[in-house]
Design an enzyme around this catalytic site. Structure first.
Site, PDB file in Angstrom:
ATOM      1  N   CYS A 105       6.308  10.403   0.066  1.00 33.38           N
ATOM      2  CA  CYS A 105       5.131  11.226   0.338  1.00 33.38           C
ATOM      3  C   CYS A 105       5.042  12.344  -0.691  1.00 33.38           C
ATOM      4  O   CYS A 105       5.922  13.207  -0.751  1.00 33.38           O
ATOM      5  CB  CYS A 105       5.201  11.817   1.742  1.00 33.38           C
TER       6      CYS A 105
ATOM      7  N   ARG B  48       0.821  -1.208   0.000  1.00 28.18           N
ATOM      8  CA  ARG B  48       0.000   0.000   0.000  1.00 28.18           C
ATOM      9  C   ARG B  48       0.857   1.260   0.000  1.00 28.18           C
ATOM     10  O   ARG B  48       1.001   1.942  -1.014  1.00 28.18           O
ATOM     11  CB  ARG B  48      -0.954  -0.022   1.215  1.00 28.18           C
ATOM     12  N   ASP B  49       1.473   1.555   1.122  1.00 25.37           N
ATOM     13  CA  ASP B  49       2.265   2.774   1.257  1.00 25.37           C
ATOM     14  C   ASP B  49       3.449   2.775   0.296  1.00 25.37           C
ATOM     15  O   ASP B  49       3.855   3.820  -0.224  1.00 25.37           O
ATOM     16  CB  ASP B  49       2.757   2.881   2.704  1.00 25.37           C
TER      17      ASP B  49
ATOM     18  N   ASN C 126       9.928   4.534   2.961  1.00 21.73           N
ATOM     19  CA  ASN C 126       9.955   3.992   4.312  1.00 21.73           C
ATOM     20  C   ASN C 126      11.275   3.283   4.563  1.00 21.73           C
ATOM     21  O   ASN C 126      11.995   2.920   3.632  1.00 21.73           O
ATOM     22  CB  ASN C 126       8.818   2.989   4.477  1.00 21.73           C
TER      23      ASN C 126
END
Length: 298
Positions: free
Chosen positions: A239, A16-17, A248
């Site tokens: 982001c 997802r991220d 991440n």
């Protein structure tokens, strides 16, 4: 003598991220194979996808199919930013949902066009509804340390926002260093305060590696008593509302560090690499995690 947890839980957020900001669409079959390979590596909790508008996040347009094809007894978390997303969660029969909000008003407005207070006014009744239906609810707290627009965030503001989520009944707080500016001292200080403030809620640390401080921040959070960490295989992610923010912290680097320290993760590193190889050909960015880079050279 440093006191550290003997075992940690790693929540894999790559599907997802990690993938949501990829420029080219990763085929659904590849995503499913990627997720299945990650589960084979030993993850019991994972962010699968996101019920967001395909107009704004085209990568997540296959969210319903991903949920349907990856359903099992593990904790499969789906992000839902608003009531419309929550409705899709309920239609899909998901059992775990993540909501999110930024501590910083400016960041929140850039992200979802609402102030933090406006977001909470919408989310609190939704959380009540989800808990009444028996779902697991994870609250993702963005810009918990620094904001790209407002600078340093007062730790008390972060704690106060988390308190609102806890009072609403969430099961987990995922507290993020969204732009990767936190230092180990700041990590230890905030997470020590969080552990003291919310002893009955699952507390997860989410670090980005923009300044290559994520592993140091994880070590500091461990000393504060945190035993849950978000990470993304290959260091995928970023982001779009935080200029310069990289991905991440890489799951393989976290697992390698923790296992070498004698902290159990229950994650198979070799299988983790196999999962990364499935998705790597479809990525627009080069993978730079230390463990993976060295592994490829062997």
């Amino acid at each position: 003598m440093i006191s550290l947890p003997k075992k940690v839980t790693i929540i894999e957020v790559g599907p997802r991220d990690g993938l949501q900001n990829e420029g080219q669409f990763v085929p659904t079959n590849v995503k499913v194979a990627f997720i299945q390979a990650l589960k084979k590596a030993g993850f019991t909790e994972m962010e699968l996808t996101s019920f967001v508008s395909p107009k704004w996040v085209p990568q997540m347009k296959d969210a319903a199919e991903i949920v349907d094809r990856c359903r099992d007894d593990l904790r499969n978390i789906v992000l839902a930013p608003n009531r419309k997303g929550i409705e899709r969660v309920l239609e899909s029969n998901c059992q775990a949902v993540a909501v999110f909000v930024g501590v910083s008003d400016t960041f929140n407005k850039k992200n979802i066009n609402k102030s933090t207070a406006e977001s909470m006014a919408e989310l609190v009744p939704l959380i009540h509804e989800l808990k009444e239906r028996g779902l697991f609810v994870r609250a993702c707290i963005s810009t918990a340390f620094y904001c790209p627009y407002e600078g340093k965030v007062d730790p008390d503001r972060t704690v106060q926002l988390c308190e609102q989520f806890v009072e609403a009944g969430v099961d987990e707080l995922s507290v993020a260093d969204t732009i990767g500016m936190a230092t180990p001292l700041e990590s230890y200080a905030l997470f020590s305060k969080m552990k003291d403030s919310f002893p009955s809620v699952l507390l997860t640390a989410h670090f980005h590696d923009t300044r290559e401080m994520a592993l140091a921040n994880i070590f500091a959070a461990l000393q504060a008593g945190v035993d849950r960490f978000d990470s993304s295989v290959g260091g995928l992610g970023g982001c779009p509302f935080a200029k310069g923010a990289t991905g991440n912290v890489a799951t393989e680097d976290v697992v390698y560090m923790l296992e070498r320290m004698g902290i159990e993760t229950n994650i198979d590193l070799q299988q983790l690499i196999e999962a990364l190889r499935i998705v790597e050909p479809y990525l627009s960015r080069e993978l730079t995690s230390g463990y993976y880079r060295l592994h490829k050279q062997e």
